[in-house]
Write a protein that holds these residues in place. Structure first.
Motif, PDB file in Angstrom:
ATOM      1  N   ARG A 233       0.839  -1.205   0.000  1.00  0.00           N
ATOM      2  CA  ARG A 233       0.000   0.000   0.000  1.00  0.00           C
ATOM      3  C   ARG A 233       0.867   1.245   0.000  1.00  0.00           C
ATOM      4  O   ARG A 233       0.599   2.209  -0.721  1.00  0.00           O
ATOM      5  CB  ARG A 233      -0.922  -0.013   1.217  1.00  0.00           C
ATOM      6  N   TYR A 234       1.898   1.206   0.837  1.00  0.00           N
ATOM      7  CA  TYR A 234       2.886   2.286   0.851  1.00  0.00           C
ATOM      8  C   TYR A 234       4.217   1.679   0.404  1.00  0.00           C
ATOM      9  O   TYR A 234       4.739   0.786   1.084  1.00  0.00           O
ATOM     10  CB  TYR A 234       3.021   2.889   2.247  1.00  0.00           C
ATOM     11  N   PRO A 235       4.737   2.119  -0.728  1.00  0.00           N
ATOM     12  CA  PRO A 235       5.953   1.498  -1.285  1.00  0.00           C
ATOM     13  C   PRO A 235       7.216   1.884  -0.520  1.00  0.00           C
ATOM     14  O   PRO A 235       8.077   2.606  -1.026  1.00  0.00           O
ATOM     15  CB  PRO A 235       5.976   2.030  -2.721  1.00  0.00           C
ATOM     16  N   GLU A 236       7.314   1.400   0.702  1.00  0.00           N
ATOM     17  CA  GLU A 236       8.449   1.737   1.556  1.00  0.00           C
ATOM     18  C   GLU A 236       8.729   0.589   2.524  1.00  0.00           C
ATOM     19  O   GLU A 236       7.857  -0.265   2.769  1.00  0.00           O
ATOM     20  CB  GLU A 236       8.178   3.030   2.330  1.00  0.00           C
ATOM     21  N   VAL A 237       9.930   0.574   3.061  1.00  0.00           N
ATOM     22  CA  VAL A 237      10.310  -0.468   3.996  1.00  0.00           C
ATOM     23  C   VAL A 237      11.415   0.057   4.904  1.00  0.00           C
ATOM     24  O   VAL A 237      12.288   0.819   4.452  1.00  0.00           O
ATOM     25  CB  VAL A 237      10.779  -1.742   3.242  1.00  0.00           C
ATOM     26  N   PHE A 238      11.359  -0.324   6.161  1.00  0.00           N
ATOM     27  CA  PHE A 238      12.416   0.064   7.084  1.00  0.00           C
ATOM     28  C   PHE A 238      13.630  -0.832   6.882  1.00  0.00           C
ATOM     29  O   PHE A 238      13.499  -2.025   6.597  1.00  0.00           O
ATOM     30  CB  PHE A 238      11.939  -0.038   8.538  1.00  0.00           C
ATOM     31  N   MET A 239      14.786  -0.247   7.049  1.00  0.00           N
ATOM     32  CA  MET A 239      16.020  -1.006   6.873  1.00  0.00           C
ATOM     33  C   MET A 239      16.075  -2.182   7.834  1.00  0.00           C
ATOM     34  O   MET A 239      16.568  -3.252   7.486  1.00  0.00           O
ATOM     35  CB  MET A 239      17.222  -0.096   7.088  1.00  0.00           C
ATOM     36  N   ARG A 240      15.561  -1.993   9.037  1.00  0.00           N
ATOM     37  CA  ARG A 240      15.624  -3.070  10.029  1.00  0.00           C
ATOM     38  C   ARG A 240      14.807  -4.281   9.594  1.00  0.00           C
ATOM     39  O   ARG A 240      15.128  -5.419   9.955  1.00  0.00           O
ATOM     40  CB  ARG A 240      15.152  -2.559  11.394  1.00  0.00           C
ATOM     41  N   ASN A 266      18.616   6.326  -7.967  1.00  0.00           N
ATOM     42  CA  ASN A 266      17.411   7.092  -7.618  1.00  0.00           C
ATOM     43  C   ASN A 266      16.145   6.251  -7.710  1.00  0.00           C
ATOM     44  O   ASN A 266      15.053   6.792  -7.866  1.00  0.00           O
ATOM     45  CB  ASN A 266      17.273   8.336  -8.517  1.00  0.00           C
ATOM     46  N   THR A 267      16.301   4.944  -7.607  1.00  0.00           N
ATOM     47  CA  THR A 267      15.136   4.069  -7.531  1.00  0.00           C
ATOM     48  C   THR A 267      14.535   4.133  -6.130  1.00  0.00           C
ATOM     49  O   THR A 267      13.314   4.083  -5.954  1.00  0.00           O
ATOM     50  CB  THR A 267      15.529   2.620  -7.857  1.00  0.00           C
ATOM     51  N   LEU A 268      15.414   4.257  -5.133  1.00  0.00           N
ATOM     52  CA  LEU A 268      14.996   4.396  -3.738  1.00  0.00           C
ATOM     53  C   LEU A 268      15.526   5.705  -3.158  1.00  0.00           C
ATOM     54  O   LEU A 268      16.570   6.201  -3.584  1.00  0.00           O
ATOM     55  CB  LEU A 268      15.546   3.243  -2.890  1.00  0.00           C
ATOM     56  N   THR A 269      14.793   6.229  -2.196  1.00  0.00           N
ATOM     57  CA  THR A 269      15.302   7.321  -1.371  1.00  0.00           C
ATOM     58  C   THR A 269      15.413   6.802   0.060  1.00  0.00           C
ATOM     59  O   THR A 269      14.658   5.906   0.456  1.00  0.00           O
ATOM     60  CB  THR A 269      14.379   8.545  -1.388  1.00  0.00           C
ATOM     61  N   GLN A 270      16.345   7.337   0.810  1.00  0.00           N
ATOM     62  CA  GLN A 270      16.523   6.924   2.197  1.00  0.00           C
ATOM     63  C   GLN A 270      16.246   8.111   3.103  1.00  0.00           C
ATOM     64  O   GLN A 270      16.806   9.185   2.926  1.00  0.00           O
ATOM     65  CB  GLN A 270      17.942   6.413   2.437  1.00  0.00           C
ATOM     66  N   THR A 282      10.839   5.697  -5.308  1.00  0.00           N
ATOM     67  CA  THR A 282      10.582   7.011  -5.895  1.00  0.00           C
ATOM     68  C   THR A 282       9.380   6.947  -6.831  1.00  0.00           C
ATOM     69  O   THR A 282       9.029   5.885  -7.347  1.00  0.00           O
ATOM     70  CB  THR A 282      11.814   7.514  -6.668  1.00  0.00           C
ATOM     71  N   SER A 283       8.747   8.099  -7.054  1.00  0.00           N
ATOM     72  CA  SER A 283       7.494   8.138  -7.803  1.00  0.00           C
ATOM     73  C   SER A 283       7.653   7.642  -9.240  1.00  0.00           C
ATOM     74  O   SER A 283       6.738   7.045  -9.807  1.00  0.00           O
ATOM     75  CB  SER A 283       6.957   9.574  -7.820  1.00  0.00           C
ATOM     76  N   LYS A 284       8.834   7.866  -9.860  1.00  0.00           N
ATOM     77  CA  LYS A 284       9.017   7.461 -11.252  1.00  0.00           C
ATOM     78  C   LYS A 284       9.150   5.956 -11.414  1.00  0.00           C
ATOM     79  O   LYS A 284       9.173   5.445 -12.526  1.00  0.00           O
ATOM     80  CB  LYS A 284      10.223   8.169 -11.861  1.00  0.00           C
TER      81      LYS A 284
END
Length: 285
Positions: A233-240, A266-270, A282-284
């Protein structure tokens, strides 16, 4: 443009191989087989060189079984904030013969950055592999000619056929000229040390022996990681969370290698949060 930091000769830049941080401290000079003293004795250590050393030190063990340690430009971007500085310093390292730039197979526009000493070791390993298969034959001299004659005199990523033959056959230090056969050039191609350019039959690209399986694994892991975030749902993940995941048995590159590559492209931002580093698609993508 960011100013280049001067570091006194008595100082070195230390790499924390566990955390991936770059730290400046007073200690013995950074050494990679006397890299500074033999190849660039008056050089001032800079962040790109230190980042490259860090990436080589942390090269995935599974990948190291296939190919000599290398780094991608994207990974260097993830460690050094000034990308213009990275580009300039990489070019300095290439023209200064400290770093070899090699075309990656199965990739249209990506190159690997490898220390010159590791490149020579890779060529020697390719020679030993062919010697074990074919025995001691005269054609094997071409491997030594590549490291002793071509590498010291030529720093570009591509070379024309005629110039390759000239450099392979010429020992300038002793004034000797050897005849180079097409069979010897074919041997370098078969070993994966040269690739033919798809647009020009007389043009070769310097490449990496044994890199095919590693590049194939990296491309597959890139795709699977991005698709996995897209399904959330949210395209993100914690490093842990990534650190808790079991490594994929068939993967030749580890999570650290992959994440640095994805950040640098620039596929991911941290983003730093109170719960630790958060990686976001990233949105693209």
């Amino acid at each position: 443009m960011a100013k280049r930091r001067r570091i006194q000769p008595s100082q070195a830049v230390e790499c924390d191989s566990d955390s991936g941080e770059l730290n400046h401290a007073t200690s013995s000079p950074l050494s990679r087989e006397a890299l500074y003293t033999e190849l660039h004795s008056e050089a001032i250590p800079h962040d790109t060189l230190v980042a490259l050393q860090l990436l080589v030190n942390q090269f995935p063990p599974a990948a190291k079984a296939c190919v000599a340690p290398f780094a991608l430009r994207s990974q260097l971007y993830s460690l050094v904030n000034d990308r213009t500085c990275v580009d300039r310093q990489l070019d300095e390292l290439r023209t200064g013969r400290q770093v070899k730039v090699l075309k990656l197979p199965a990739s249209t526009d990506e190159y690997a950055y490898m220390f010159a000493l590791d490149y020579c070791a890779m060529v020697q390993a390719a020679k030993q592999k062919h010697q074990a298969a074919k025995g001691l034959v005269p054609e094997l001299k071409v491997f030594e000619w590549l490291t002793d004659r071509v590498a010291p005199a030529y720093t570009k990523t591509t070379i024309q056929h005629a110039e390759l033959l000239q450099l392979l056959g010429t020992d300038t230090s002793r004034g000797i000229c050897d005849a180079v056969t097409e069979a010897q050039v074919s041997l370098l191609l078969h070993a994966g040390l040269l690739m033919r350019d798809m647009q020009d039959a007389d043009l070769y690209l310097f490449s990496m022996a044994g890199a095919g399986p590693v590049v194939k694994s990296l491309l597959k892991q890139r795709k699977e990681f991005v698709m996995g975030l897209r399904r959330k749902r949210y395209p993100e993940v914690f490093m842990r969370e990534l650190e808790k995941r079991k490594p994929i048995a068939s993967a030749l590159v580890d999570q650290r290698f992959l994440i640095r590559d994805l950040i640098g492209t620039n596929t991911l931002t941290q983003q730093e949060t109170t719960s630790g580093p958060l990686l976001r698609l990233t949105s693209k993508h």
